[in-house]
Design an enzyme around this catalytic site. Structure first.
Site, PDB file in Angstrom:
ATOM      1  N   GLY A  69      14.567  14.582 -16.696  1.00 47.45           N
ATOM      2  CA  GLY A  69      15.243  13.624 -15.810  1.00 47.45           C
ATOM      3  C   GLY A  69      14.521  12.299 -15.651  1.00 47.45           C
ATOM      4  O   GLY A  69      14.696  11.611 -14.644  1.00 47.45           O
ATOM      5  N   GLU A  71      12.444   2.331 -19.945  1.00 46.22           N
ATOM      6  CA  GLU A  71      12.129   3.757 -20.082  1.00 46.22           C
ATOM      7  C   GLU A  71      11.612   4.012 -21.495  1.00 46.22           C
ATOM      8  O   GLU A  71      12.221   3.583 -22.477  1.00 46.22           O
ATOM      9  CB  GLU A  71      13.404   4.580 -19.832  1.00 46.22           C
ATOM     10  CG  GLU A  71      13.167   6.071 -19.980  1.00 46.22           C
ATOM     11  CD  GLU A  71      14.452   6.905 -20.086  1.00 46.22           C
ATOM     12  OE1 GLU A  71      15.571   6.357 -19.917  1.00 46.22           O
ATOM     13  OE2 GLU A  71      14.330   8.105 -20.385  1.00 46.22           O
ATOM     14  N   LYS A  83       1.918  25.319 -11.396  1.00 55.34           N
ATOM     15  CA  LYS A  83       0.749  24.953 -12.194  1.00 55.34           C
ATOM     16  C   LYS A  83       0.691  23.442 -12.416  1.00 55.34           C
ATOM     17  O   LYS A  83       1.603  22.866 -13.022  1.00 55.34           O
ATOM     18  CB  LYS A  83       0.820  25.673 -13.552  1.00 55.34           C
ATOM     19  CG  LYS A  83       0.489  27.162 -13.451  1.00 55.34           C
ATOM     20  CD  LYS A  83      -0.977  27.322 -13.126  1.00 55.34           C
ATOM     21  CE  LYS A  83      -1.476  28.739 -13.275  1.00 55.34           C
ATOM     22  NZ  LYS A  83      -2.837  28.875 -12.718  1.00 55.34           N
ATOM     23  N   CYS A 137      41.097   6.697 -28.144  1.00 59.35           N
ATOM     24  CA  CYS A 137      40.787   6.394 -29.537  1.00 59.35           C
ATOM     25  C   CYS A 137      41.488   7.371 -30.482  1.00 59.35           C
ATOM     26  O   CYS A 137      42.673   7.228 -30.723  1.00 59.35           O
ATOM     27  CB  CYS A 137      39.270   6.348 -29.754  1.00 59.35           C
ATOM     28  SG  CYS A 137      38.859   5.372 -31.216  1.00 59.35           S
ATOM     29  N   HIS A 188      37.814   2.814 -25.838  1.00 54.18           N
ATOM     30  CA  HIS A 188      37.092   3.865 -25.105  1.00 54.18           C
ATOM     31  C   HIS A 188      36.863   3.397 -23.669  1.00 54.18           C
ATOM     32  O   HIS A 188      35.749   2.996 -23.304  1.00 54.18           O
ATOM     33  CB  HIS A 188      35.738   4.138 -25.761  1.00 54.18           C
ATOM     34  CG  HIS A 188      35.844   4.866 -27.055  1.00 54.18           C
ATOM     35  ND1 HIS A 188      35.944   6.232 -27.146  1.00 54.18           N
ATOM     36  CD2 HIS A 188      35.872   4.403 -28.332  1.00 54.18           C
ATOM     37  CE1 HIS A 188      36.023   6.588 -28.413  1.00 54.18           C
ATOM     38  NE2 HIS A 188      35.986   5.495 -29.152  1.00 54.18           N
ATOM     39  N   GLU A 238      36.381   4.985 -21.153  1.00 51.14           N
ATOM     40  CA  GLU A 238      35.376   5.810 -20.453  1.00 51.14           C
ATOM     41  C   GLU A 238      34.007   5.129 -20.398  1.00 51.14           C
ATOM     42  O   GLU A 238      33.221   5.380 -19.493  1.00 51.14           O
ATOM     43  CB  GLU A 238      35.258   7.195 -21.101  1.00 51.14           C
ATOM     44  CG  GLU A 238      34.669   7.261 -22.510  1.00 51.14           C
ATOM     45  CD  GLU A 238      35.694   7.079 -23.629  1.00 51.14           C
ATOM     46  OE1 GLU A 238      36.775   6.519 -23.351  1.00 51.14           O
ATOM     47  OE2 GLU A 238      35.401   7.487 -24.770  1.00 51.14           O
TER      48      GLU A 238
HETATM   49  N1  GLN Z   1      38.176   8.697 -36.324  1.00 53.38           N
HETATM   50  C1  GLN Z   1      38.988   7.667 -35.747  1.00 53.38           C
HETATM   51  C2  GLN Z   1      38.696   6.305 -36.339  1.00 53.38           C
HETATM   52  O1  GLN Z   1      37.652   6.091 -36.893  1.00 53.38           O
HETATM   53  C3  GLN Z   1      38.836   7.645 -34.245  1.00 53.38           C
HETATM   54  C4  GLN Z   1      37.477   7.210 -33.806  1.00 53.38           C
HETATM   55  C5  GLN Z   1      37.168   7.555 -32.372  1.00 53.38           C
HETATM   56  O2  GLN Z   1      37.864   8.362 -31.765  1.00 53.38           O
HETATM   57  N2  GLN Z   1      36.129   6.984 -31.829  1.00 53.38           N
HETATM   58  O3  GLN Z   1      39.491   5.432 -36.240  1.00 53.38           O
END
Ligand code: GLN
Length: 551
Positions: free
Chosen positions: A20, A143, A190, A381, A526, A528
């Site tokens: 961590g 880090e 320890k 994606c 993405h 996320e």
């Molecule tokens: N394999 C797919 C592409 O290259 C999707 C890539 C992904 O999901 N990051 O387009």
């Protein structure tokens, strides 16, 4: 030095890695940010890889992508989540990239006949990278990966020691995270390995200002005092950080431990950090709600949180803010190929990013199932690509597929095909379409409304802009080689899925949705990567909300 005012915190580890250190570093960052400072973070990793793009996600966890398109490891995701900032190519320094740069400089005559050495050249370049990474910050946290004493990490340890000579020791705070094991047979903690680790660090010229003692259970104060006495460190500077059930409670653990007084001294400011939003998040997370949403993550690598870290964290944060319990079900995509019944009882389906053929038919079936049974679906994606294939098949193109999966001899069935300029680069590093790209969302589309609403409420702040015609411009990070072939949009539409966002030049499909479904949204990006525990991404929030509004 570019940024004379910046202060630096260097976090190293002793005894074991994986206890961590990164979360401790990020928690210190979150506290300093809550005191009002501009805080940035950087990871120095001793791997000889140049970046994390080609590392196996099972061994190494998810590949995280910075806004400027560098493929890094998941630590940078933690940094972004804890500090709510955007990392960059300067936030990751792998040995491989340092060697590469030095060797390239040497080959092009950049050293003018001098001998090139670990010290001062490697260490000097690391110091330069630290300066660059901290250019915009009040406090910069570095880090160092692995544990002190590993051969490969030594040049980094030397670099951070030297760095204090450049900026002044008073402007540097060294934090060492050590592990103290509990030996069950003798029923005792320890401290010897921790003492040795601190001795090693001392041997490299660094006496830490803070020692964080990681233990399974809270440890008696004497343990910290013993470590302090044997290591020549003041006992106030040795604090205990016992295990805790959620990483998001580590900032509170750090506050409780007494580190705040040391941080206050370091920045010479005693103002209290404003942790109210963290506290609110912690309260919401800990609560049992009346409603539980069962989300299926249909993926290739199941059961390993690290592999889809940003996706699971985004779901958890969305559930906490929307006051529902999250029941995350890992669904092996290969099993769905044989038995689509595995999806029964799910309130929502996520198909995350992925590469290669294994399990892909199961993901296509999952998207088709979501379309047919009106189950909320979020495609990320690859999740967009399988959604388009599923829709095209429903729309009459029985053999619809992706060029990536090599199923079609004939291009005429490849609803998904390789992007211009990507052919031949399939197994190379750093060559995909990576990092931030804009998308223009269609006026009145579901995604346009979602982003717009979140931006108006200030819930999501990463580059959403309303356009004059009612559309919305958004910026998301990418990592892909393939794209939707727009020749097949009619077939995809016949199958129930429509384009709701394109790249500004109209060439790439960025978002799709199924207007007839309660929530069926997929993006080539993405999102996320930009979801934060304190500001979950609006697509995840709306998805979880839709999943909670059961039919
Ligand atoms: N394999 C797919 C592409 O290259 C999707 C890539 C992904 O999901 N990051 O387009």
């Amino acid at each position: 030095m570019k940024n004379k005012k910046c202060k630096y915190i260097f976090v190293t580890g002793g005894v074991l890695s994986g206890v961590g250190k990164g979360i401790t570093a990020a928690s210190i960052g979150a506290i300093l940010k809550a005191k009002g400072y501009r805080v940035t973070m950087q990871k120095c990793d001793p791997y000889l890889n140049v970046d994390a793009g080609l590392l196996n996600p099972v061994e190494h966890g998810e590949c995280f992508v910075t806004h400027d398109g560098v493929e890094t490891d998941l630590d940078l995701g933690h940094y972004e989540r804890f500090l709510d900032f955007e990392t960059s190519k300067y936030s990751i320094t792998l040995s491989g990239s340092i060697y590469k740069e030095l060797i390239e400089r040497e080959r092009s005559g950049g050293f003018h006949g001098k001998t090139v050495q670990l010290v001062p050249h490697f260490t000097g370049l690391v110091c330069e990278k630290i300066e660059k990474a901290s250019a915009e910050s009040d406090i910069h946290i570095v880090e160092i990966g692995g544990t002190v004493g590993d051969y490969e990490g030594l040049p980094f340890v030397e670099a951070i020691r030297l760095f204090a000579n450049k900026v002044g020791r008073r402007n540097c705070l060294y934090v060492s995270v050590v592990y103290v094991p509990f030996i069950h047979t003798s029923n005792e903690l320890k401290t010897k390995p921790a003492q040795n680790a601190l001795k090693d660090l001392r041997g490299f010229g660094i006496i830490p200002d803070v020692v964080c003692v990681r233990t399974e259970e809270p440890c008696p104060r004497e343990i910290c005092e013993k470590i302090a006495a044997f290591s020549g460190i003041s006992s106030d500077a040795v604090v205990n950080l016992p295990d805790i059930s959620s990483v998001y409670d580590v900032p509170f653990n750090v506050l409780k431990s007494g580190v705040l007084a040391i941080l206050n001294d370091f920045v010479d400011d005693t103002c209290e950090p404003d942790m109210s939003r963290w506290e609110e998040f912690s309260r919401r997370r800990a609560k049992e709600y009346a409603k539980t949403v069962r989300i299926g993550l249909v993926a290739k690598y199941v059961g390993n949180d690290d592999t889809y870290m940003c996706v699971t964290e985004a779901l958890k944060a969305a559930a906490a803010w929307d006051k529902v319990n999250l029941d995350l079900k890992w669904v092996n995509a290969e099993d769905v190929e044989k038995n689509v019944g595995l999806l029964k009882g799910l309130d929502g389906i996520v198909v995350p990013g992925g590469f290669g053929t294994r399990g892909v038919e199961g993901k296509i079936r999952a998207a088709k199932y979501a379309l047919e049974y009106n189950i909320p679906y979020l495609g990320l994606c690859l999740g967009l690509q399988v959604a388009c294939i599923a829709a095209a098949r429903r729309g009459g193109m029985k053999d619809a597929n992706s060029e990536e999966f090599g199923a079609n001899e004939k291009d005429e069935n490849n609803v998904i095909y390789i992007m211009e300029g990507q052919k031949g680069k399939e197994s190379t590093g750093g060559t995909m379409r990576l990092g931030d790209y804009k998308a223009i969302l269609k006026p009145k589309s579901r995604v346009a409304k979602i982003y717009q609403k979140a931006a108006e409420k200030d819930e999501y702040v990463y580059g959403t802009e309303a356009l004059k015609d009612g559309g919305v411009e958004v910026v998301e990070r990418h990592r892909h080689r393939y794209e939707v072939n727009q020749k097949f949009l009619d077939e995809i539409r016949t199958g129930g899925v429509e384009v709701s966002g394109l790249s500004p030049d109209g060439k790439l499909v960025e978002f799709v949705e199924a207007p007839s479904c309660r929530f069926f949204v997929a993006t080539q990006a993405h999102p996320e990567f930009k979801s934060r525990p304190l500001h979950p991404h609006p697509l995840f929030r709306e998805f979880v909300k839709a999943a909670g509004n059961k039919k």
